[in-house]
Design a protein around this motif. Structure first.
Motif, PDB file in Angstrom:
ATOM      1  N   UNK A 143       0.961  -1.173  -0.067  1.00  0.00           N
ATOM      2  CA  UNK A 143      -0.011   0.161   0.040  1.00  0.00           C
ATOM      3  C   UNK A 143       0.869   1.328   0.044  1.00  0.00           C
ATOM      4  N   UNK A 144       2.127   0.986   0.291  1.00  0.00           N
ATOM      5  CA  UNK A 144       3.007   2.085  -0.110  1.00  0.00           C
ATOM      6  C   UNK A 144       3.205   3.327   1.237  1.00  0.00           C
ATOM      7  N   UNK A 145       2.534   3.056   2.370  1.00  0.00           N
ATOM      8  CA  UNK A 145       2.618   3.786   3.310  1.00  0.00           C
ATOM      9  C   UNK A 145       4.016   4.141   3.991  1.00  0.00           C
ATOM     10  N   UNK A 146       5.088   3.331   3.615  1.00  0.00           N
ATOM     11  CA  UNK A 146       6.271   3.515   3.891  1.00  0.00           C
ATOM     12  C   UNK A 146       7.292   4.284   2.886  1.00  0.00           C
ATOM     13  N   UNK A 147       6.777   4.708   1.680  1.00  0.00           N
ATOM     14  CA  UNK A 147       7.460   5.445   0.648  1.00  0.00           C
ATOM     15  C   UNK A 147       7.359   6.880   0.896  1.00  0.00           C
ATOM     16  N   UNK A 148       8.311   7.554   0.013  1.00  0.00           N
ATOM     17  CA  UNK A 148       8.554   8.984   0.231  1.00  0.00           C
ATOM     18  C   UNK A 148       7.268   9.596  -0.420  1.00  0.00           C
ATOM     19  N   UNK A 149       6.491  10.385   0.396  1.00  0.00           N
ATOM     20  CA  UNK A 149       5.300  10.924  -0.003  1.00  0.00           C
ATOM     21  C   UNK A 149       5.454  12.041  -1.034  1.00  0.00           C
ATOM     22  N   UNK A 150       6.618  12.581  -1.425  1.00  0.00           N
ATOM     23  CA  UNK A 150       6.925  13.505  -2.372  1.00  0.00           C
ATOM     24  C   UNK A 150       6.836  12.769  -3.702  1.00  0.00           C
ATOM     25  N   UNK A 151       7.352  11.724  -3.601  1.00  0.00           N
ATOM     26  CA  UNK A 151       7.341  10.680  -5.074  1.00  0.00           C
ATOM     27  C   UNK A 151       6.053  10.032  -5.109  1.00  0.00           C
ATOM     28  N   UNK A 175      -0.745  -5.004   2.766  1.00  0.00           N
ATOM     29  CA  UNK A 175       0.524  -4.367   3.961  1.00  0.00           C
ATOM     30  C   UNK A 175       0.380  -2.950   4.146  1.00  0.00           C
ATOM     31  N   UNK A 176       0.248  -2.659   5.668  1.00  0.00           N
ATOM     32  CA  UNK A 176       0.219  -1.330   6.052  1.00  0.00           C
ATOM     33  C   UNK A 176       1.125  -1.618   7.601  1.00  0.00           C
ATOM     34  N   UNK A 177       1.418  -0.385   8.072  1.00  0.00           N
ATOM     35  CA  UNK A 177       2.078  -0.021   9.489  1.00  0.00           C
ATOM     36  C   UNK A 177       1.236   0.783  10.283  1.00  0.00           C
ATOM     37  N   UNK A 178       1.547   0.752  11.585  1.00  0.00           N
ATOM     38  CA  UNK A 178       1.108   1.290  12.728  1.00  0.00           C
ATOM     39  C   UNK A 178       1.826   2.712  12.845  1.00  0.00           C
ATOM     40  N   UNK A 179       2.271   3.354  11.917  1.00  0.00           N
ATOM     41  CA  UNK A 179       3.067   4.490  12.019  1.00  0.00           C
ATOM     42  C   UNK A 179       4.450   4.251  11.431  1.00  0.00           C
ATOM     43  N   UNK A 180       4.635   5.141  10.489  1.00  0.00           N
ATOM     44  CA  UNK A 180       5.929   5.246   9.693  1.00  0.00           C
ATOM     45  C   UNK A 180       6.460   6.550  10.008  1.00  0.00           C
ATOM     46  N   UNK A 181       7.695   6.450  10.361  1.00  0.00           N
ATOM     47  CA  UNK A 181       8.904   7.830  10.660  1.00  0.00           C
ATOM     48  C   UNK A 181       8.857   8.589   9.609  1.00  0.00           C
ATOM     49  N   UNK A 182       9.169   7.896   8.484  1.00  0.00           N
ATOM     50  CA  UNK A 182      10.052   8.674   7.250  1.00  0.00           C
ATOM     51  C   UNK A 182       9.080   9.211   6.444  1.00  0.00           C
ATOM     52  N   UNK A 183       7.768   8.991   6.425  1.00  0.00           N
ATOM     53  CA  UNK A 183       6.789   9.385   5.538  1.00  0.00           C
ATOM     54  C   UNK A 183       6.414  11.043   5.899  1.00  0.00           C
ATOM     55  N   UNK A 184       6.490  11.846   4.923  1.00  0.00           N
ATOM     56  CA  UNK A 184       6.300  13.170   5.238  1.00  0.00           C
ATOM     57  C   UNK A 184       4.702  13.724   5.545  1.00  0.00           C
ATOM     58  N   UNK A 185       4.088  13.030   4.496  1.00  0.00           N
ATOM     59  CA  UNK A 185       2.637  13.407   4.415  1.00  0.00           C
ATOM     60  C   UNK A 185       2.070  12.128   5.021  1.00  0.00           C
ATOM     61  N   UNK A 186       1.336  12.153   6.009  1.00  0.00           N
ATOM     62  CA  UNK A 186       0.609  11.067   6.936  1.00  0.00           C
ATOM     63  C   UNK A 186      -0.207   9.945   5.718  1.00  0.00           C
ATOM     64  N   UNK A 187       0.021   8.995   5.700  1.00  0.00           N
ATOM     65  CA  UNK A 187      -0.555   7.978   4.761  1.00  0.00           C
ATOM     66  C   UNK A 187      -2.155   7.724   5.468  1.00  0.00           C
ATOM     67  N   UNK A 188      -2.160   7.733   6.678  1.00  0.00           N
ATOM     68  CA  UNK A 188      -3.621   7.519   7.318  1.00  0.00           C
ATOM     69  C   UNK A 188      -3.730   8.775   8.321  1.00  0.00           C
TER      70      UNK A 188
END
Length: 274
Positions: free
Chosen positions: A187-195, A216-229
């Motif tokens: 689902x890409x929640x760990x990807x760079x939100x700018x790209x 696949x998702x996560x209960x919080x990703x540190x690196x993503x700038x724009x929150x996926x959830x």
């Protein structure tokens, strides 16, 4: 690590008598790996709102407040999820990411090199034997049992999805079967939100996800700038439900149903917090 899609007929056979999906609905399997837990309250809200049945893979990862995802602060959250009837698997205690197979140790025991890293932790490298890796898989199971009274299913997900055949064989020898995810289920929640902005990720998932996919998702990703959830998560749930899909735990997946019996861990008195 992708998994092949299963036919709707095979899925329906597993779902006979199951409660997660109603007649005519087509299951998908939404799974969450632990993370910084910032998304956890939202996930709990959506579980209740949409009557979801999910699967969680547990590691003891750093959280936003300086604690960890399996500490006492989060025990009530995990107890609620256990009471709701979700499935639980191991994600290794310290989030050990496989890097390489090593020459065998004494007696021919397999050995592996790992990058141990979660969230914003600095990486560290360590070597574990097969038996030591098994212990890293069992620690979350013991912690889950202590927090909730629930046994963990004999399943695990290798952090970052990285594993060799030898590592999977070692995990299987100590009772754990690996669970990856479907290609469309990333689902890409760990990807760079700018790209990979949220709108793009949502559109792709709604277009590509099919019945039987493991998501696949996560209960919080540190690196993503724009929150996926929540930007993507609830619209995704609504969109897949509008397409006739429902959310089922892995014990209703044809590949894993045969494994999903209570897991008994060797005991030496009461398990203590690792």
């Amino acid at each position: 690590m992708s998994l092949r899609r299963w036919s709707v007929a095979a899925l329906a056979a597993v779902h006979l008598g199951a409660s997660a999906c109603q007649a005519g609905e087509k299951p998908v399997f939404l799974t969450f790996d632990t993370g910084h837990m910032g998304v956890a309250p939202l996930v709990a809200e959506l579980i209740r709102k949409h009557q979801l049945r999910l699967s969680f893979f547990l590691a003891d990862e750093p959280t936003l407040n300086g604690g960890s995802s399996l500490d006492e602060q989060w025990a009530p959250w995990w107890r609620e999820r256990a009471a709701e009837g979700h499935d639980f698997g191991s994600h290794t205690w310290a989030h050990d990411i496989w890097e390489a197979d090593l020459p065998p140790g004494p007696g021919g025991e397999p050995r592996f090199r790992f990058r141990t890293q979660a969230g914003e932790q600095a990486p560290r490298w360590r070597e574990l034997s097969a038996s030591e890796y098994c212990e890293e898989l069992r620690k979350p199971a013991r912690r889950l049992k202590r927090m909730t009274g629930r046994e963990m299913a004999p399943i695990f997900r290798a952090p970052a999805g990285k594993a060799s055949k030898a590592l999977l064989d070692a995990a299987r020898a100590c009772g754990f079967e690996h669970v990856g995810w479907s290609a469309a289920g990333f689902l890409g929640d760990e990807l760079d939100s700018r790209r990979y902005p949220n709108a793009q990720l949502l559109q792709k998932a709604l277009r590509d996800v099919r019945p039987g996919d493991i998501l696949l998702a996560h209960l919080g990703i540190w690196s993503r700038q724009e929150a996926w959830a929540p930007a993507v998560l609830e619209p995704l749930i609504d969109g897949l439900k509008a397409r006739g899909m429902c959310f089922a735990p892995l014990r209703e997946h044809p590949r894993y149903a045969r494994l999903m019996k209570p897991m008994t861990l060797p005991e030496s008195g009461k398990p203590s917090l690792p």
